[in-house]
Design a protein around this motif. Structure first.
Motif, PDB file in Angstrom:
ATOM      1  N   ILE A   6      37.712  36.966  30.185  1.00 31.59           N
ATOM      2  CA  ILE A   6      37.373  38.385  30.257  1.00 31.59           C
ATOM      3  C   ILE A   6      38.255  39.031  31.315  1.00 31.59           C
ATOM      4  N   VAL A   7      38.889  40.134  30.961  1.00 32.42           N
ATOM      5  CA  VAL A   7      39.764  40.862  31.883  1.00 32.42           C
ATOM      6  C   VAL A   7      39.330  42.316  31.908  1.00 32.42           C
ATOM      7  N   THR A   8      38.990  42.838  33.063  1.00 35.57           N
ATOM      8  CA  THR A   8      38.644  44.259  33.155  1.00 35.57           C
ATOM      9  C   THR A   8      39.908  45.076  33.430  1.00 35.57           C
ATOM     10  N   GLY A   9      39.896  46.315  32.940  1.00 37.81           N
ATOM     11  CA  GLY A   9      41.089  47.149  33.068  1.00 37.81           C
ATOM     12  C   GLY A   9      42.252  46.564  32.302  1.00 37.81           C
ATOM     13  N   ALA A  10      41.975  46.103  31.069  1.00 33.43           N
ATOM     14  CA  ALA A  10      42.945  45.281  30.335  1.00 33.43           C
ATOM     15  C   ALA A  10      43.891  46.060  29.444  1.00 33.43           C
ATOM     16  N   SER A  11      43.761  47.367  29.364  1.00 29.68           N
ATOM     17  CA  SER A  11      44.547  48.110  28.389  1.00 29.68           C
ATOM     18  C   SER A  11      45.945  48.477  28.866  1.00 29.68           C
ATOM     19  N   ARG A  12      46.210  48.326  30.169  1.00 26.26           N
ATOM     20  CA  ARG A  12      47.524  48.705  30.684  1.00 26.26           C
ATOM     21  C   ARG A  12      47.754  48.037  32.041  1.00 26.26           C
ATOM     22  N   GLY A  13      48.971  48.194  32.552  1.00 25.53           N
ATOM     23  CA  GLY A  13      49.297  47.734  33.903  1.00 25.53           C
ATOM     24  C   GLY A  13      49.076  46.253  34.123  1.00 25.53           C
ATOM     25  N   LEU A  16      46.743  44.379  31.528  1.00 25.10           N
ATOM     26  CA  LEU A  16      47.368  44.047  30.258  1.00 25.10           C
ATOM     27  C   LEU A  16      48.343  42.886  30.423  1.00 25.10           C
ATOM     28  N   ALA A  17      49.124  42.899  31.490  1.00 25.32           N
ATOM     29  CA  ALA A  17      50.071  41.807  31.734  1.00 25.32           C
ATOM     30  C   ALA A  17      49.345  40.476  31.905  1.00 25.32           C
ATOM     31  N   ILE A  18      48.213  40.471  32.619  1.00 25.57           N
ATOM     32  CA  ILE A  18      47.428  39.252  32.782  1.00 25.57           C
ATOM     33  C   ILE A  18      46.871  38.807  31.438  1.00 25.57           C
ATOM     34  N   SER A  19      46.400  39.749  30.641  1.00 25.93           N
ATOM     35  CA  SER A  19      45.881  39.414  29.310  1.00 25.93           C
ATOM     36  C   SER A  19      46.948  38.731  28.466  1.00 25.93           C
ATOM     37  N   GLN A  20      48.166  39.239  28.520  1.00 25.01           N
ATOM     38  CA  GLN A  20      49.256  38.654  27.734  1.00 25.01           C
ATOM     39  C   GLN A  20      49.589  37.233  28.204  1.00 25.01           C
ATOM     40  N   ILE A  21      49.539  37.008  29.510  1.00 30.18           N
ATOM     41  CA  ILE A  21      49.760  35.652  30.031  1.00 30.18           C
ATOM     42  C   ILE A  21      48.666  34.714  29.550  1.00 30.18           C
ATOM     43  N   LEU A  22      47.422  35.154  29.596  1.00 29.86           N
ATOM     44  CA  LEU A  22      46.309  34.310  29.156  1.00 29.86           C
ATOM     45  C   LEU A  22      46.412  34.005  27.665  1.00 29.86           C
ATOM     46  N   LEU A  23      46.847  34.973  26.875  1.00 28.16           N
ATOM     47  CA  LEU A  23      47.054  34.731  25.445  1.00 28.16           C
ATOM     48  C   LEU A  23      48.133  33.668  25.228  1.00 28.16           C
ATOM     49  N   SER A  24      49.180  33.727  26.044  1.00 28.51           N
ATOM     50  CA  SER A  24      50.256  32.733  25.920  1.00 28.51           C
ATOM     51  C   SER A  24      49.786  31.339  26.299  1.00 28.51           C
ATOM     52  N   LEU A  25      48.704  31.269  27.086  1.00 30.45           N
ATOM     53  CA  LEU A  25      48.128  29.977  27.486  1.00 30.45           C
ATOM     54  C   LEU A  25      46.981  29.563  26.558  1.00 30.45           C
ATOM     55  N   ASN A  26      46.874  30.254  25.426  1.00 32.94           N
ATOM     56  CA  ASN A  26      45.947  29.875  24.352  1.00 32.94           C
ATOM     57  C   ASN A  26      44.495  30.244  24.624  1.00 32.94           C
ATOM     58  N   TYR A  27      44.271  31.268  25.441  1.00 38.29           N
ATOM     59  CA  TYR A  27      42.916  31.789  25.627  1.00 38.29           C
ATOM     60  C   TYR A  27      42.649  32.901  24.618  1.00 38.29           C
ATOM     61  N   SER A  73      35.503  30.906  30.334  1.00 36.26           N
ATOM     62  CA  SER A  73      35.932  30.046  31.441  1.00 36.26           C
ATOM     63  C   SER A  73      36.747  30.795  32.482  1.00 36.26           C
ATOM     64  N   ILE A  74      37.096  32.063  32.193  1.00 37.40           N
ATOM     65  CA  ILE A  74      37.856  32.855  33.168  1.00 37.40           C
ATOM     66  C   ILE A  74      37.299  34.281  33.189  1.00 37.40           C
ATOM     67  N   LEU A  75      37.088  34.785  34.388  1.00 36.75           N
ATOM     68  CA  LEU A  75      36.757  36.197  34.607  1.00 36.75           C
ATOM     69  C   LEU A  75      37.810  36.773  35.533  1.00 36.75           C
ATOM     70  N   VAL A  76      38.457  37.851  35.103  1.00 30.36           N
ATOM     71  CA  VAL A  76      39.448  38.535  35.934  1.00 30.36           C
ATOM     72  C   VAL A  76      38.913  39.922  36.277  1.00 30.36           C
ATOM     73  N   ASN A  77      38.533  40.109  37.520  1.00 28.81           N
ATOM     74  CA  ASN A  77      38.068  41.408  38.007  1.00 28.81           C
ATOM     75  C   ASN A  77      39.275  42.207  38.478  1.00 28.81           C
TER      76      ASN A  77
END
Length: 235
Positions: A6-13, A16-27, A73-77
């Motif tokens: 779960i990533v809050t504020g995930a639509s930009r900045g 979003l960059a953290i979300s893309q990294i997590l997707l690349s790590l198969n989350y 398994s991951i929370l990103v505030n």
């Protein structure tokens, strides 16, 4: 079953960059933001949920939309916004809104998900700010709330490490994002004077792929040189 982040504020900045990294790590990533329709990034495992973190009642609403929530398994505030002004110019509503988004909501989300994260031996990331360490003009409310978030993360690290839940505080310095849209300053043109969201996301990747048996509880990320400029406004 894939692990969920779960990533809050995930639509930009940075979010979003953290979300893309997590997707690349198969989350599988569930992002929370106020306006999902404004995000132009799409991925089959990236799901944006509408949630206004200035309203605590929305937190259970968007958590209830996550299928297989027991696999988190991951929370990103990460969510936040800036408002810098002399203290007497703040309205009570603005102080309340900032407190809710920057400090109360991370606490409430952490409170809601800690039992699941304990079961999964997961991780909690807090995205802090250099403002929570240094004195900044008119940064009274924002900086104080970020300092509070830093302390919450530090205390949580010691509280949860015995349950193998890893808590990480990432403190970025000047990062070139929409953060500065409402401010009268902005990063300098020199690319050595600011960080990019992707660089902060790569810190998250480094932490996640680091060797087992050790934890990085806190990391400060700064650009190579310090330069900042005032915006020029037309008269």
């Amino acid at each position: 079953m894939k692990h969920i982040a779960i990533v809050t504020g995930a639509s930009r900045g940075i979010g979003l960059a953290i979300s893309q990294i997590l997707l690349s790590l198969n989350y599988v990533v569930y992002g929370v933001c106020r306006n999902p329709e404004n995000c132009n990034y799409h991925h089959p495992e990236f799901h944006l949920l509408k949630g206004d973190l200035s309203n605590p009642n929305t937190i259970p609403n968007f958590l209830n939309q996550i299928p297989n929530i027991d696999n988190i398994s991951i929370l990103v505030n990460n969510a936040g916004f800036s408002h810098f002004a002399p203290i007497e110019e703040f309205s009570p509503n603005k102080i309340t809104e900032m407190t809710q988004v920057l400090l109360t909501s991370p606490m409430l989300l952490t409170n809601s998900l800690t039992r699941i994260l304990k079961k999964n031996e997961g991780r909690i990331f807090f995205i802090g700010s250099i403002s929570g360490i240094e004195i900044s003009p008119w940064g009274n409310v924002y900086a104080s709330l970020k300092a509070g978030l830093h302390q919450f993360a530090r205390l949580l690290f010691d509280e949860l490490r015995k349950y193998s839940v890893k808590v990480h505080l990432v403190i970025p310095d000047i990062t070139k994002t929409e953060f500065y849209e409402q401010l009268n300053i902005e990063p300098d043109a020199d690319p050595k004077s600011f960080l990019l969201p992707e660089q902060i996301a790569n810190v998250i990747k480094f932490i996640l792929t680091d060797s087992a048996g050790q934890v990085i509880p806190e990391i400060l990320v700064r650009p190579e040189v310090f330069k900042i400029k005032r915006k020029k406004f037309e008269k």
